[in-house]
Design a protein around this motif. Sequence first.
Motif, PDB file in Angstrom:
ATOM      1  N   ILE A   4       0.012 -13.367  -6.714  1.00 48.13           N
ATOM      2  CA  ILE A   4      -0.104 -11.930  -6.175  1.00 48.13           C
ATOM      3  C   ILE A   4       0.110 -11.338  -7.486  1.00 48.13           C
ATOM      4  O   ILE A   4       0.886 -11.647  -8.464  1.00 48.13           O
ATOM      5  N   ASP A   5      -0.935 -10.587  -7.954  1.00 48.59           N
ATOM      6  CA  ASP A   5      -1.020  -9.763  -9.098  1.00 48.59           C
ATOM      7  C   ASP A   5      -1.380  -8.302  -8.924  1.00 48.59           C
ATOM      8  O   ASP A   5      -2.596  -7.814  -9.048  1.00 48.59           O
ATOM      9  N   ILE A   6      -0.571  -7.552  -8.438  1.00 50.84           N
ATOM     10  CA  ILE A   6      -0.949  -6.296  -7.990  1.00 50.84           C
ATOM     11  C   ILE A   6      -0.602  -5.298  -9.317  1.00 50.84           C
ATOM     12  O   ILE A   6       0.752  -5.195  -9.538  1.00 50.84           O
ATOM     13  N   ARG A   7      -1.421  -4.545  -9.966  1.00 46.98           N
ATOM     14  CA  ARG A   7      -1.112  -3.965 -11.019  1.00 46.98           C
ATOM     15  C   ARG A   7      -0.978  -2.513 -10.805  1.00 46.98           C
ATOM     16  O   ARG A   7      -1.438  -1.957  -9.742  1.00 46.98           O
ATOM     17  N   PRO A   8       0.192  -1.830 -11.334  1.00 45.72           N
ATOM     18  CA  PRO A   8       0.655  -0.546 -11.035  1.00 45.72           C
ATOM     19  C   PRO A   8      -0.667   0.547 -11.100  1.00 45.72           C
ATOM     20  O   PRO A   8      -0.777   1.252 -10.252  1.00 45.72           O
ATOM     21  N   GLU A   9      -1.508   0.421 -11.958  1.00 44.71           N
ATOM     22  CA  GLU A   9      -2.707   1.253 -12.138  1.00 44.71           C
ATOM     23  C   GLU A   9      -3.580   1.291 -10.758  1.00 44.71           C
ATOM     24  O   GLU A   9      -4.006   2.040 -10.365  1.00 44.71           O
ATOM     25  N   LYS A  10      -3.635  -0.536 -10.381  1.00 46.60           N
ATOM     26  CA  LYS A  10      -4.618  -0.461  -9.348  1.00 46.60           C
ATOM     27  C   LYS A  10      -3.999   0.133  -7.815  1.00 46.60           C
ATOM     28  O   LYS A  10      -4.631   0.761  -7.349  1.00 46.60           O
ATOM     29  N   LEU A  11      -2.615  -0.118  -7.796  1.00 42.38           N
ATOM     30  CA  LEU A  11      -1.831   0.366  -6.805  1.00 42.38           C
ATOM     31  C   LEU A  11      -1.922   1.837  -6.664  1.00 42.38           C
ATOM     32  O   LEU A  11      -2.210   2.424  -5.644  1.00 42.38           O
ATOM     33  N   ALA A  12      -1.813   2.687  -7.811  1.00 40.71           N
ATOM     34  CA  ALA A  12      -1.901   3.983  -7.885  1.00 40.71           C
ATOM     35  C   ALA A  12      -3.354   4.521  -7.145  1.00 40.71           C
ATOM     36  O   ALA A  12      -3.385   5.416  -6.581  1.00 40.71           O
ATOM     37  N   LEU A  13      -4.328   3.615  -7.792  1.00 37.65           N
ATOM     38  CA  LEU A  13      -5.600   4.098  -7.188  1.00 37.65           C
ATOM     39  C   LEU A  13      -5.829   3.739  -5.747  1.00 37.65           C
ATOM     40  O   LEU A  13      -6.484   4.675  -5.157  1.00 37.65           O
ATOM     41  N   GLU A  14      -5.228   2.911  -5.298  1.00 36.04           N
ATOM     42  CA  GLU A  14      -5.507   2.736  -4.028  1.00 36.04           C
ATOM     43  C   GLU A  14      -4.518   3.634  -3.195  1.00 36.04           C
ATOM     44  O   GLU A  14      -4.972   3.824  -2.116  1.00 36.04           O
ATOM     45  N   MET A  15      -3.377   3.957  -3.496  1.00 38.02           N
ATOM     46  CA  MET A  15      -2.653   5.125  -3.047  1.00 38.02           C
ATOM     47  C   MET A  15      -3.462   6.471  -3.044  1.00 38.02           C
ATOM     48  O   MET A  15      -3.814   7.091  -1.878  1.00 38.02           O
ATOM     49  N   ALA A  16      -4.178   6.593  -3.975  1.00 39.07           N
ATOM     50  CA  ALA A  16      -5.008   7.885  -4.125  1.00 39.07           C
ATOM     51  C   ALA A  16      -6.190   8.009  -3.166  1.00 39.07           C
ATOM     52  O   ALA A  16      -6.521   8.904  -2.726  1.00 39.07           O
ATOM     53  N   TYR A  18      -6.358   5.964  -0.471  1.00 37.12           N
ATOM     54  CA  TYR A  18      -5.623   6.110   0.891  1.00 37.12           C
ATOM     55  C   TYR A  18      -5.628   7.573   1.422  1.00 37.12           C
ATOM     56  O   TYR A  18      -6.025   8.032   2.327  1.00 37.12           O
TER      57      TYR A  18
ATOM     58  N   TYR B  18       2.668  10.274  -9.642  1.00 37.49           N
ATOM     59  CA  TYR B  18       3.049   9.014  -9.407  1.00 37.49           C
ATOM     60  C   TYR B  18       3.350   8.098 -10.590  1.00 37.49           C
ATOM     61  O   TYR B  18       4.374   7.397 -10.454  1.00 37.49           O
ATOM     62  N   TRP B  19       2.458   8.247 -11.561  1.00 36.26           N
ATOM     63  CA  TRP B  19       2.766   7.490 -12.785  1.00 36.26           C
ATOM     64  C   TRP B  19       4.056   7.915 -13.429  1.00 36.26           C
ATOM     65  O   TRP B  19       4.820   6.860 -14.030  1.00 36.26           O
ATOM     66  N   PHE B  75       2.322   0.728   1.428  1.00 31.86           N
ATOM     67  CA  PHE B  75       2.530   0.705  -0.131  1.00 31.86           C
ATOM     68  C   PHE B  75       3.793   0.262  -0.389  1.00 31.86           C
ATOM     69  O   PHE B  75       4.030  -0.048  -1.792  1.00 31.86           O
ATOM     70  N   THR B 227      -4.224 -12.423  -5.130  1.00 34.18           N
ATOM     71  CA  THR B 227      -4.149 -11.190  -4.234  1.00 34.18           C
ATOM     72  C   THR B 227      -3.966  -9.977  -5.249  1.00 34.18           C
ATOM     73  O   THR B 227      -2.723  -9.852  -5.726  1.00 34.18           O
TER      74      THR B 227
END
Lengths: 354, 350
Positions: A4-16, A18, B18-19, B75, B227
Amino acid sequence: MKPIDIRPEKLALEMADYSRKLGIGVENLLHADAVETGVTPKQAVYREDKLTLYRYPGADNIRQNPVPLLIVYALVNRPYLTDIQEDRSTVRNLLAEAQDVYLIDWGYPDGADCCLTLDDYINGYIDRCVDVVRKQSGQEKINILGICQGGAFSLCYTSLHQEKVKNLITMVTPVDFQTPDNLLSAWVQSIDIDLLVDTLGNVPGELLNWTFLSLKPFSLTGQKYVNMVDLLEDEAKLKNFLRMEKWIFDSPDQAGESFRQFIKDFFQNNGLINGGIRLGERLVDLKNITCPVLNVYAEQDHLVPPDASRALSGLTGTTDYSEVAFPGGHIGIYVSGKAQKTIPPAIGRWLNAR
Amino acid sequence: MSDRGFWDDNLQALQQNYWESWSRISRKALGTETPLQKNPWEMAQEHWWQAVSPAAPEIAKAFMGRMMDQGKQFFRMAELFAGSQQPGDAAPDWTEVLDRISASLGAAGGEGAASESSERLYKMMGFWVLPLDTWQRMASLLSILPGDLFRNVLQNGAESATERLFSVPGLGYSQQEQAHLQELMRLIRGYQRALHEYSQFFSGIGSESVERLRETFRRKAVNGEVTDSARTLYDTWVRTCEAVYGEHVMTPDFAGVNGQLVNAAMAVKHHVGMMVDEKLGSLNLPTRRELRTLQSRIQENRRENKRLRSELEVLKEQVANLTSVKSVRRAVPAGTRRKTVPKQKSGVES
């Protein structure tokens, strides 16, 4: 390597992303017309209490089967599932197969209907609808298509009124209510049905919804909505989803006495297999069914497992028994594109040949 | 899609927000600070929804609400595993995160559904309590008061004192009323115990799901699979939970727990109904029992009425047929009558 390697920057993009899709979805929803279901033109030909019997006029250029087909839907949920949208309509496709289609809409029972028994539904409402259809068509016998619980009712009806039924079709109909993979049945064995009905009177649709959602809670109450976000940009898919959403939560209350008897006789005592279902003065005996029977079931049905339906084989007195297996689920058999192309034509061919 | 209006204007602000808040969120999401708060993404989303939802149709409101709720859930879940405070920093050890989740679930199961820590878990791990949440929504709909009222009526501690209080035998004029109240308390306790067992069952499923998930990711690690998105993590989680859930709910144990919950809820409601009926009776107002008797009698009458009407229709048809036979007889010339009448008559009889 980390799995599992979820980077914050990618997570932020996913949130945006969504959020963006939700935003577009709202715009689509605001501009969407009312969600319409039951799309094929129909005429009310008989009303009694909350019940309406509809007839769907066929096309002028199709020579109809002279023997009408009466669809008996379940008391649970609403029958417009069979006619949910133009390109997903079992009713429309049966018309295209030259069937003269009638459908019973049970309506929404309320407190005044709490004492309706299965005898009232089967020997009362269904029988009177059958008589109306017989009279209108001038036919001594008609064809019946029973869906899910409506299929169980149709089996009971035919066993008691065989003289009025030419052909019987059951779709995703439970017959053996106690197969090992029947989750609903496993759960209901521990419920004190008398206490439940005595307490609630009519059984609220919400209680049934809770039960159905509990079959797959994580998918049906969670993941489904996350998946839907991806479809929000497509207005047509959004409307399809909304139609289904409307249908899923459009659960009429169940008349208490009928519910009590259905759970006890069918689920807890497995009466179609073991016998003992009494409607009015008479006992249901499936051996009385001598007309041709077509049993349509879904191979991935999580509500009515295939074995629960296939149990019908050999139980009736007919010498003309056939089965059609659909490679899909309980709902997909009415709404999937694949089902539209295969199931109504199969039913139409089977009926037209008899 | 950039011309679709409202959302794009807010997108950049949302991301920036967010950041800026990432560090704070990740600590709190991991449970190292209390209490868990909404993150800026959730707050921005809720703010936006409050602005646009009044114009949305009812069905859309419910539907969007569910999508937003689930978005938050997945999330929140991803944040636990991302966990980095600054872009570029290392993510937390995934096995430690799973350990922490497992410990939280175990603790919540032991403390009961009504405890403060389980309430916190509801927010943080809302995903695992979806089945329980669905029950509580349903229980709320069946109740005359909002929420699953009886879930928190008797808290630990108060319970024993209350039970002692109501264990005093009823005396004198109000003896019967005291007995009813005592019975109500006993039934509410029964419901709480049933709900607790139901919650514990799901807590157990949650713990097993965590272990199953751990196995899944170990296999992925061996196969070199990574993942790297919240969505993939969420989907894996759903599949795992659904599989574990499916195995457990087929067991007689679950049927028992589920049955007890429904039966206990009904027992409370039934008893309350009986008490309300007594009060109504004392005021000379119609009671539920009387109404039920009347409904039953009316249904009997209607059944009889329909049967008689149906028989009347048959008789009418027979009379009409007989009448038409007679008129045919009269219309037929005398010389031909003997040939035609028997044929018509047999038709009527059949």
